[in-house]
Design an enzyme around this catalytic site. Structure first.
Site, PDB file in Angstrom:
ATOM      1  N   LYS A  76       2.375 -21.854  20.264  1.00  0.00           N
ATOM      2  CA  LYS A  76       1.285 -22.710  20.755  1.00  0.00           C
ATOM      3  C   LYS A  76       1.916 -23.911  21.460  1.00  0.00           C
ATOM      4  O   LYS A  76       2.937 -24.446  20.989  1.00  0.00           O
ATOM      5  CB  LYS A  76       0.436 -23.152  19.559  1.00  0.00           C
ATOM      6  N   SER A 151      -8.541 -24.038  17.877  1.00  0.00           N
ATOM      7  CA  SER A 151      -7.849 -24.414  19.092  1.00  0.00           C
ATOM      8  C   SER A 151      -6.673 -23.511  19.464  1.00  0.00           C
ATOM      9  O   SER A 151      -6.211 -23.577  20.597  1.00  0.00           O
ATOM     10  CB  SER A 151      -7.342 -25.850  18.962  1.00  0.00           C
ATOM     11  N   SER A 175      -8.222 -23.979  13.112  1.00  0.00           N
ATOM     12  CA  SER A 175      -7.687 -23.581  14.422  1.00  0.00           C
ATOM     13  C   SER A 175      -6.709 -22.409  14.405  1.00  0.00           C
ATOM     14  O   SER A 175      -6.325 -21.930  15.467  1.00  0.00           O
ATOM     15  CB  SER A 175      -7.002 -24.772  15.089  1.00  0.00           C
TER      16      SER A 175
END
Lengths: 486, 95
Positions: A76, A151, A175
């Site tokens: 990420k 997210s 997330s």
């Protein structure tokens, strides 16, 4: 080879079926062909990945390969990577190449893995749909009109689409677990403090935690073992030994006591999601587990408490973006205040500004006690709900999200978006671990079963999730998107 | 607790976030609805409950006061928008 698990790929590399370079080239070619439609990567680091793959193949030839050597992953874009753009999904950091590696990035490299690149995300990890990224929304590979969740939406979509076998995400209010559920993969949020936050761009420091997103619980066990542990550089990381998460995966579940929080099966839960989750729980009963209803009475205070605590911490953390030391700086500032105000106005997106404003307001003079202090008291009550429940049962189970993935653009109102995280957010407030595993479909979109355990119960969660994956094949389903033989 | 236009501008100034009047109006509506949701917390009796700042109730660890970091000024200033002679450049603060 792109459909295989990490464990399967590791076995193939060991058997010499293909090299790490061949695997890496294959996946980079798939990213090249298919990621235009998904937008799951912000940065692809092909040359570095191939160089690391060659180094892994050479290590293997010397007989120095470990269990994860030569396996490709994605990170990420919240994890600092030395010399590589680390944007956090924000215009503010579009020009930022991190000067150092995050601890988890160092640990994964030391374990012999390589990174294909940095995945898309909601800006500063603030969002539940990946629609808040400066780099545009990510699409769900199961249905390109649906969001992947957020997210960590890029990580989830890339794994689901077979662009990479596993990725790292972060989870502040759901997330990792919600995008894992929306994309039909397995995602684990560890106990707060289990994994170092050093080099992970901070959103809400008392809630943030990194964890693995992969195709199976077994793969998550391997990755968690590689990234967990105490770190001198993160004062909130816990000085506690890391167990062997793989060793206990095969333990039988007879006698396991499962609690179903009644608040997680009430109004707002889609009937199709509820039925998939009930069927998954029936599978556990067939494996010898017993099921009973429990109560987490403060559940509906979790979202209000979170939307005080997280924005308050965010407003403080994000004060570091000042246009002076790194990140975006406005043109021709007239004075220092203008430099701060315009750099931040231009660099941050709408949701980030909303949370900075809420956090600044609730922390400001005259409001602190009513908001922040009250939210922290409620946080203790929420944690106590879980501790009480774990006196009665071993694990809790329920849906990871009230609906399957929703359509892009479906939740325009911020509060209605916040309410999507009703089943995940309390877990971060309590600091306990949780995992989402694929458990069926609703309207052609995946459903995630969420399993929660008490602090540091990751080995148990992984065992419970793995046994489900031995009895079901939901985790083996792949979207039609980007299918090709290889 | 209702939110006034002036509250939004005050928070924006405290956060050093540039907002024009139109944006401030829009954020007042959004923030007002968020605070309305958050106000549910006020209905809960929390007398005698201690605030929880860390989910494991941990406190900051202390370490010996020793220099452990080397000087990396050049490395860290490489990502700065404007530096000169090892200093960060900003508009003139003192006349």
């Amino acid at each position: 080879m792109h459909d295989q698990t990490l464990t399967g790929l590791a076995a193939a590399l060991t058997a010499g079926e293909f090299s790490s370079r061949e695997l890496t080239e294959h996946l980079l070619a798939r990213i090249e062909r298919h990621d235009g439609a998904l937008n799951s990567f912000i940065t692809v680091t092909g040359d570095q990945a191939l160089a690391a793959a060659d180094a892994a193949d050479a290590a293997r030839a010397r007989g120095e390969a470990g269990p994860l050597t030569g396996l490709p992953l994605a990170l990420k874009d919240i994890f600092c990577t030395r010399g590589v753009k680390t944007s956090c999904g924000s215009r503010m950091l579009d020009n930022f190449a991190a000067p150092y590696d995050a601890t988890v990035v160092e640990k994964l490299a030391a374990a012999g893995t390589l990174s294909l690149g940095k995945t898309n995300m909601d800006e500063f990890a603030m969002g539940s749909s990946n629609e808040n990224s400066h780099y545009g929304p990510v699409k769900n590979p199961w249905d390109l009109s649906a969001v992947p969740g957020g997210s960590s939406g890029g990580s989830a979509a890339a794994v689901a689409a077979g662009l990479v076998p596993a990725a790292l995400g972060t989870d502040t209010g759901g997330s990792i677990r919600q995008p894992a559920a929306f994309c039909g993969i397995t995602g684990l949020k560890p106990t707060y403090g289990r994994v170092s936050r050093y080099g992970m761009v901070a959103y809400a420091s008392s809630l943030d935690q990194a964890g693995p997103m992969a195709r199976t619980a077994e793969d998550c066990a391997h990755l968690l073992g590689a990234i967990a542990g105490h770190d001198q550089r993160d004062s909130t990381s816990v000085a506690r030994g890391v167990p062997d998460y793989v060793e206990g995966l095969e333990a039988p579940l007879s006698g396991l006591k499962i609690g179903l929080p009644k608040e997680y099966f009430g109004d707002g839960l889609s009937a199709e999601v509820a039925s998939a989750v009930r069927e998954a729980i029936a599978v556990y009963e067939s494996l010898g587990a017993t099921v009973r209803e429990v109560s987490l009475p403060h559940t509906h205070y979790a979202i209000p408490a979170y939307y005080v605590i997280a924005p308050a911490e965010a407003s403080s953390n994000l004060s570091r973006y000042d246009g002076v030391r790194f990140g975006h700086r406005c043109e021709n500032p007239s004075d220092l205040i203008d430099l701060y105000k315009r750099s931040r106005a231009e660099g941050f997106g709408e949701e980030v500004k909303r949370r900075i404003l809420i956090g600044t307001h609730t922390l400001s003079e005259g409001f602190f006690d009513a908001y922040y202090k009250q939210a922290q008291k409620v946080r203790r009550l929420i944690r106590q709900d879980f501790l009480d429940a774990f006196e009665e049962v071993d694990v809790l189970m329920g849906p990871a999200a009230p609906t399957p993935a929703f359509d892009l653009g479906a939740n325009k109102d911020p509060v209605s978006m916040y309410l999507q995280d009703i089943y995940t957010i309390a877990v971060n407030l309590a600091g306990i671990p949780g995992i989402s595993v694929p458990a069926g479909f609703a309207g052609g979109r995946p459903v995630g079963l969420q399993i929660l355990g008490t602090h540091f119960a990751e080995a148990q969660l992984l065992n419970v999730a793995h046994q489900f994956q031995q009895a079901t094949d939901w985790h083996l389903r792949r979207p039609a998107f980007a299918e090709e033989t290889a | 607790m209702a939110l006034e236009h002036a509250d939004v501008l005050r928070a924006a100034h405290l956060a050093r976030l540039g907002l024009d009047e139109g944006e401030a109006d829009r954020y007042r509506d959004d923030l007002g609805r968020i605070l309305e949701m958050v106000d549910q917390l006020q209905s809960l009796d929390t007398d005698g409950v201690a605030p929880l700042a860390h989910p494991l109730d941990a406190t900051q660890r202390l370490r010996a006061d020793e220099v452990t970091e080397p000087d990396q000024r050049e490395t860290f200033q490489r990502c700065a928008p404007a530096v000169e002679n090892g200093l960060y450049l900003v508009p003139r603060v003192v006349e």
